[in-house]
Scaffold this motif. Structure first.
Motif, PDB file in Angstrom:
ATOM      1  N   MET A 206       4.888   3.914  -4.572  1.00 37.16           N
ATOM      2  CA  MET A 206       4.686   4.228  -5.996  1.00 37.16           C
ATOM      3  C   MET A 206       4.025   5.589  -6.168  1.00 37.16           C
ATOM      4  N   LEU A 207       3.043   5.891  -5.325  1.00 34.71           N
ATOM      5  CA  LEU A 207       2.348   7.177  -5.412  1.00 34.71           C
ATOM      6  C   LEU A 207       3.314   8.321  -5.114  1.00 34.71           C
ATOM      7  N   ALA A 208       4.123   8.162  -4.070  1.00 32.85           N
ATOM      8  CA  ALA A 208       5.084   9.213  -3.702  1.00 32.85           C
ATOM      9  C   ALA A 208       6.109   9.432  -4.810  1.00 32.85           C
ATOM     10  N   ILE A 209       6.645   8.342  -5.357  1.00 32.53           N
ATOM     11  CA  ILE A 209       7.655   8.438  -6.420  1.00 32.53           C
ATOM     12  C   ILE A 209       7.041   9.024  -7.690  1.00 32.53           C
ATOM     13  N   GLY A 210       5.838   8.564  -8.033  1.00 26.88           N
ATOM     14  CA  GLY A 210       5.166   9.076  -9.223  1.00 26.88           C
ATOM     15  C   GLY A 210       4.919  10.568  -9.133  1.00 26.88           C
ATOM     16  N   SER A 354       7.322   9.698 -14.921  1.00 24.04           N
ATOM     17  CA  SER A 354       6.680   9.326 -13.657  1.00 24.04           C
ATOM     18  C   SER A 354       6.251   7.866 -13.670  1.00 24.04           C
ATOM     19  N   VAL A 355       5.622   7.429 -14.768  1.00 23.01           N
ATOM     20  CA  VAL A 355       5.180   6.041 -14.881  1.00 23.01           C
ATOM     21  C   VAL A 355       6.379   5.094 -14.933  1.00 23.01           C
ATOM     22  N   TYR A 356       7.466   5.529 -15.572  1.00 19.68           N
ATOM     23  CA  TYR A 356       8.672   4.693 -15.649  1.00 19.68           C
ATOM     24  C   TYR A 356       9.238   4.425 -14.259  1.00 19.68           C
TER      25      TYR A 356
END
Length: 413
Positions: A206-210, A354-356
């Motif tokens: 999640m951190l990497a994708i965000g 980013s949150v999505y």
């Protein structure tokens, strides 16, 4: 709002979250205290107010209501009602925030303050002042995972990751509401450290994708490509260094417990297969409306010995709410993406996107509803809506002024 009032509010919130896993009759304190909140929001939003709703909010209400209509509702009605309340929180909180928060600056202060609170709440646990009440501390005892005030390490990873991304977004934008920039950088670094200590792969992803969507530019330059390449290289080196030097990190990444390799993805493939088999075994009504939560987790327990949901929202909805559950879930995702995309020229677009995608990655690897994440999503999307409303008002005033100037010029002639 003075500092004493802020501390009091966050103190109460800390207690509510921290005591979440404590049993209260047939439920937990977390579910127990949300019932009066749910009733209050229903009263505020659905009875007193009547206003136009974004499409993703309509899909959210449909998604929540679907939990009350399953093949086994008469048997597992308690679990269905609990899920109904949990899924209703997001749309109700969105509408309430849209009504009650008066301006964008106050919203920014609430959003930033909540992100800071989530990260700073980890301090008493890191210092050994408080012990976590998380449910999964026994399951991951050999890993020594961080859970903090949350009910499990996954909740800590998911919420802290979102908080860190919001802090980074405010720092990146050089927001005027940040009074102590260096302190907020320190809080951000501490938050990343907490994410690492959870040893939750979902949180890492999640951190990497965000970060990817938060910093993804509209147009690439040579400087940006070089910076991105350097950043990825540093992260990759750090990742492989931890694999080589930290046994706990290595074991968690490759799902090794007590010296033994577990099923791929912590058994996710088995969970997904079991959910599909349950759905396929049903009659037409069951395939359309699902078997309900209890039937799904009982079936997975038969196959794996663990009473859990499918760890993927699509498969969970398939077993629990059938084809309609998937339709409502996908309808919600598509309409929410459209809501964000239509506001792509607003300042908070990158954060909202980013949150999505952070949320989407969570749904594909874990699923479920996470209250603190819902709060963050509500505040981010209300912020995006406020910016859009302000932009439209400015355009209306500008057009009105242009018309007045044109009429004045025509009169003069």
């Amino acid at each position: 709002m003075n500092n004493f009032k802020k501390l009091a509010i966050f103190g109460v919130l800390f207690i509510l979250i921290y005591l979440g896993p404590v049993p209260v009759g047939p439920t937990t304190f977390s579910q127990f205290w949300k019932i009066p909140l749910f009733l209050f929001l229903i009263w505020q939003v659905l009875i007193i107010r009547n206003r136009r709703k974004p499409n993703f909010i309509k899909w959210s209400y449909a998604r929540a209501g679907k939990n009350l209509v399953t093949a086994n509702f008469s048997v597992s009605y308690f679990a269905s009602i609990i899920d109904f309340v949990r899924y209703m929180m997001f749309p109700l909180m969105f509408e309430y925030a849209l009504i009650k928060i008066k301006d964008l600056r106050n919203l920014d202060k609430i959003l930033l303050g909540f992100a800071q609170f989530v990260v700073l709440s980890g301090i008493p646990f890191i210092l050994g002042i408080l012990e976590t009440k998380a449910k999964d501390t026994v399951d991951y005892e050999s890993f020594g995972t961080f859970s903090g005030m949350f009910q499990n390490s996954h909740g800590a990873a998911i919420t802290t990751t979102t908080a860190v991304l919001i802090l980074i977004a405010f720092l990146k934008a050089k927001s005027s509401i940040i009074k102590y920039t260096k302190l907020n950088y320190a809080i951000t670094i501490f938050g990343i450290y907490l994410i690492y200590l959870t040893f939750v792969r979902t949180g890492y992803a999640m951190l990497a994708i965000g970060l990817l969507f938060l910093f993804l530019p509209k147009k690439f330059s040579i400087k940006q490509i070089a910076t991105a390449t350097l950043t990825i290289a540093i992260l990759a080196i750090g990742f492989f260094y931890l694999l080589e030097t930290n046994e706990t990190f290595y074991n968690r990444i490759f799902d090794i417990r007590n010296g033994k390799q577990t099923a791929a993805g912590s058994g996710r493939l088995i969970f997904w297969q079991t959910a599909v088999e349950l759905w396929y075994s049903g009659n037409l009504f069951e395939m359309l409306f699902g078997f309900g939560f209890d039937a799904l987790v009982d079936k997975i327990k038969e196959a794996t010995g663990i009473r859990v949901y499918a760890h993927n929202e699509i498969f969970t909805q398939l077993g629990q709410n059938g084809i309609l559950g998937i339709v409502f879930f996908l309808g919600y995702l598509v309409s929410l993406f459209k809501f964000i995309w239509k506001r792509k020229n607003r300042p908070s677009y990158r954060l909202a996107l980013s949150v999505y995608f952070l949320y989407l990655s969570l749904m594909l690897t874990q699923g479920g509803m996470w209250f603190e994440l819902d709060v963050f999503m509500v505040l981010v999307y209300v912020k995006l809506e406020f910016e859009d409303m302000m932009f439209k008002k400015v355009n209306v005033l500008r057009k009105k002024r242009n018309i007045e100037e044109a009429l004045t010029l025509a009169d003069a002639r």
